[in-house]
Design an enzyme around this catalytic site. Structure first.
Site, PDB file in Angstrom:
ATOM      1  N   ASN A  29      12.431 -14.789  -9.430  1.00  0.00           N
ATOM      2  CA  ASN A  29      12.452 -16.136 -10.012  1.00  0.00           C
ATOM      3  C   ASN A  29      11.471 -16.245 -11.171  1.00  0.00           C
ATOM      4  O   ASN A  29      10.390 -15.664 -11.144  1.00  0.00           O
ATOM      5  CB  ASN A  29      12.117 -17.173  -8.954  1.00  0.00           C
ATOM      6  CG  ASN A  29      13.147 -17.162  -7.837  1.00  0.00           C
ATOM      7  OD1 ASN A  29      14.231 -16.606  -8.004  1.00  0.00           O
ATOM      8  ND2 ASN A  29      12.815 -17.745  -6.713  1.00  0.00           N
TER       9      ASN A  29
ATOM     10  N   ASP B  92      10.391 -19.249 -12.136  1.00  0.00           N
ATOM     11  CA  ASP B  92       9.561 -20.448 -11.932  1.00  0.00           C
ATOM     12  C   ASP B  92       8.195 -20.041 -11.379  1.00  0.00           C
ATOM     13  O   ASP B  92       7.967 -18.874 -11.031  1.00  0.00           O
ATOM     14  CB  ASP B  92      10.280 -21.454 -11.003  1.00  0.00           C
ATOM     15  CG  ASP B  92      10.487 -20.910  -9.588  1.00  0.00           C
ATOM     16  OD1 ASP B  92       9.504 -20.494  -8.956  1.00  0.00           O
ATOM     17  OD2 ASP B  92      11.647 -20.910  -9.107  1.00  0.00           O
TER      18      ASP B  92
ATOM     19  N   HIS C  46      11.421 -10.655 -13.304  1.00  0.00           N
ATOM     20  CA  HIS C  46      12.292 -11.076 -14.412  1.00  0.00           C
ATOM     21  C   HIS C  46      11.606 -11.996 -15.408  1.00  0.00           C
ATOM     22  O   HIS C  46      12.273 -12.716 -16.146  1.00  0.00           O
ATOM     23  CB  HIS C  46      13.571 -11.734 -13.853  1.00  0.00           C
ATOM     24  CG  HIS C  46      14.429 -10.780 -13.088  1.00  0.00           C
ATOM     25  ND1 HIS C  46      15.428 -11.168 -12.221  1.00  0.00           N
ATOM     26  CD2 HIS C  46      14.432  -9.416 -13.070  1.00  0.00           C
ATOM     27  CE1 HIS C  46      16.001 -10.099 -11.707  1.00  0.00           C
ATOM     28  NE2 HIS C  46      15.411  -9.028 -12.186  1.00  0.00           N
TER      29      HIS C  46
ATOM     30  N   GLY D  37      16.721 -15.418  -0.005  1.00  0.00           N
ATOM     31  CA  GLY D  37      17.461 -16.136  -1.043  1.00  0.00           C
ATOM     32  C   GLY D  37      17.869 -15.323  -2.252  1.00  0.00           C
ATOM     33  O   GLY D  37      17.808 -15.828  -3.374  1.00  0.00           O
ATOM     34  N   THR D  38      18.302 -14.089  -2.014  1.00  0.00           N
ATOM     35  CA  THR D  38      18.853 -13.314  -3.137  1.00  0.00           C
ATOM     36  C   THR D  38      20.152 -12.657  -2.700  1.00  0.00           C
ATOM     37  O   THR D  38      20.249 -12.155  -1.570  1.00  0.00           O
ATOM     38  CB  THR D  38      17.862 -12.240  -3.666  1.00  0.00           C
ATOM     39  OG1 THR D  38      18.570 -11.389  -4.581  1.00  0.00           O
ATOM     40  CG2 THR D  38      17.244 -11.399  -2.571  1.00  0.00           C
TER      41      THR D  38
HETATM   42  P1  OAD Z   1      21.920 -15.427  -6.746  1.00  0.00           P
HETATM   43  O1  OAD Z   1      22.421 -16.735  -7.257  1.00  0.00           O
HETATM   44  O2  OAD Z   1      22.716 -14.209  -7.061  1.00  0.00           O
HETATM   45  O3  OAD Z   1      21.798 -15.502  -5.146  1.00  0.00           O
HETATM   46  C1  OAD Z   1      21.181 -16.604  -4.538  1.00  0.00           C
HETATM   47  C2  OAD Z   1      21.139 -16.393  -3.035  1.00  0.00           C
HETATM   48  O4  OAD Z   1      20.454 -17.508  -2.483  1.00  0.00           O
HETATM   49  C3  OAD Z   1      22.517 -16.328  -2.356  1.00  0.00           C
HETATM   50  O5  OAD Z   1      22.564 -15.225  -1.462  1.00  0.00           O
HETATM   51  C4  OAD Z   1      22.592 -17.667  -1.618  1.00  0.00           C
HETATM   52  O6  OAD Z   1      23.344 -17.588  -0.411  1.00  0.00           O
HETATM   53  C5  OAD Z   1      21.141 -17.917  -1.305  1.00  0.00           C
HETATM   54  N1  OAD Z   1      20.788 -19.331  -1.053  1.00  0.00           N
HETATM   55  C6  OAD Z   1      21.419 -20.456  -1.460  1.00  0.00           C
HETATM   56  N2  OAD Z   1      20.771 -21.554  -1.024  1.00  0.00           N
HETATM   57  C7  OAD Z   1      19.694 -21.114  -0.321  1.00  0.00           C
HETATM   58  C8  OAD Z   1      18.622 -21.751   0.390  1.00  0.00           C
HETATM   59  N3  OAD Z   1      18.519 -23.090   0.470  1.00  0.00           N
HETATM   60  N4  OAD Z   1      17.695 -20.969   0.991  1.00  0.00           N
HETATM   61  C9  OAD Z   1      17.775 -19.615   0.930  1.00  0.00           C
HETATM   62  N5  OAD Z   1      18.766 -18.958   0.281  1.00  0.00           N
HETATM   63  C10 OAD Z   1      19.707 -19.699  -0.334  1.00  0.00           C
HETATM   64  O7  OAD Z   1      20.395 -15.288  -7.238  1.00  0.00           O
HETATM   65  P2  OAD Z   1      19.474 -13.996  -7.308  1.00  0.00           P
HETATM   66  O8  OAD Z   1      19.864 -12.975  -6.298  1.00  0.00           O
HETATM   67  O9  OAD Z   1      18.069 -14.467  -7.346  1.00  0.00           O
HETATM   68  O10 OAD Z   1      18.179 -12.951 -13.525  1.00  0.00           O
HETATM   69  O11 OAD Z   1      19.848 -13.464  -8.753  1.00  0.00           O
HETATM   70  C11 OAD Z   1      19.154 -12.364  -9.296  1.00  0.00           C
HETATM   71  C12 OAD Z   1      19.028 -12.491 -10.789  1.00  0.00           C
HETATM   72  O12 OAD Z   1      20.300 -12.747 -11.354  1.00  0.00           O
HETATM   73  C13 OAD Z   1      18.184 -13.673 -11.247  1.00  0.00           C
HETATM   74  O13 OAD Z   1      16.800 -13.372 -11.259  1.00  0.00           O
HETATM   75  C14 OAD Z   1      18.693 -13.949 -12.619  1.00  0.00           C
HETATM   76  C15 OAD Z   1      20.171 -13.788 -12.361  1.00  0.00           C
HETATM   77  O14 OAD Z   1      20.966 -13.442 -13.414  1.00  0.00           O
HETATM   78  C16 OAD Z   1      17.951 -13.263 -14.815  1.00  0.00           C
HETATM   79  O15 OAD Z   1      18.200 -14.354 -15.301  1.00  0.00           O
HETATM   80  C17 OAD Z   1      17.344 -12.168 -15.605  1.00  0.00           C
END
Ligand code: OAD
Length: 231
Positions: free
Chosen positions: A87, A89, A104, A172-173
């Protein structure tokens, strides 16, 4: 103290009001990732890129750490906590965590387009950058964000932390983006791995993972209880 290493993604900040990227309604449904998060997008339309991150910064100014962030801070009482976050943030820092590594980049930081190590921190009162905003040498500033196709300089440190973990936690990824998603392969054999996510996440086969199917707030609460019972 045991070393607790935590990898977080966009879901960690969802309960603070931030959209994730790949869920339905996520940011990458509203924006073309190539337009706002790639060097080509910057070449084509830097103003659009700056607007996108200016918007996210304004949103960040209104946001607060959620119960999940706070729970991870409380774990510092009993564990040597290290957070590797995808993240951009600063909600882990604002919750109080001391060791946070941003894979990132960071939304509140900017740098001249031709230098990776000359980093400036924006203030809440002055958190926008526009075309024409330059460093002391007259070079245009850009967000300090790792865009797709760019190197991830912090990955070496993240691997080091992961290899030293006594407990590894993923929150949460979607584990879609490398090299972050590959960190799990550096966890030593036999080390407990926990994963908190309300949705199914594809985990490389063969790895025993304790899954907590909850959002970050409730999920971290459950994790804290489990970890306390193992102290
Ligand atoms: P994703 O949007 O790919 O995945 C988000 C994850 O959070 C999913 O598995 C959801 O099920 C989960 N989720 C949703 N709500 C939630 C909650 N309340 N509590 C816990 N989990 C929850 O995001 P990332 O895996 O972080 O990079 O994405 C990785 C990278 O892709 C980011 O850092 C960004 C993006 O493109 C850049 O911008 C360089």
């Amino acid at each position: 103290m045991k070393k607790l290493v935590i990898l977080t993604g966009a879901g960690m900040s969802a309960e603070s009001g931030f959209s994730t990227f790949r869920d339905s309604g996520g940011l990458w449904e509203k924006y073309n990732v190539e337009d706002v998060a790639s060097p080509d997008g910057w070449e084509r339309n830097p103003e659009m890129v700056l607007d996108f991150y200016n918007g996210l910064r304004k949103q960040l100014m209104q946001a607060k750490p959620n119960a999940g962030h706070q729970g991870l801070y409380e774990l510092e009482q009993d564990y040597d906590v290290k957070i590797i976050t995808q993240n951009v943030d600063d909600l882990h820092e604002r919750a109080g965590n001391h060791n946070v590594l941003h894979l990132h980049g960071e939304l509140m930081k900017v740098r001249p387009v031709n230098r990776e190590n000359e980093i400036y921190t924006l203030t809440p009162e002055n958190c926008e950058i526009h075309l024409g905003d330059k460093d002391k040498n007259g070079i245009q500033l850009r967000p300090h964000i790792v865009w797709f196709g760019e190197p991830v300089p912090m990955i070496e440190k993240a691997i080091e932390w992961t290899e030293e973990a006594d407990i590894f936690v993923i929150i949460g990824t979607s584990l879609n983006v490398y090299p972050a998603a590959g960190l799990i392969h550096y966890v030593r054999k036999g080390i407990p791995i926990y994963l908190i996510d309300p949705q199914e996440v594809h985990i490389p086969s063969g790895l025993p993972v304790h899954i907590i199917h909850k959002g970050a707030g409730e999920g971290v609460k459950e994790l804290v209880q489990i970890l306390k019972s193992h102290l």
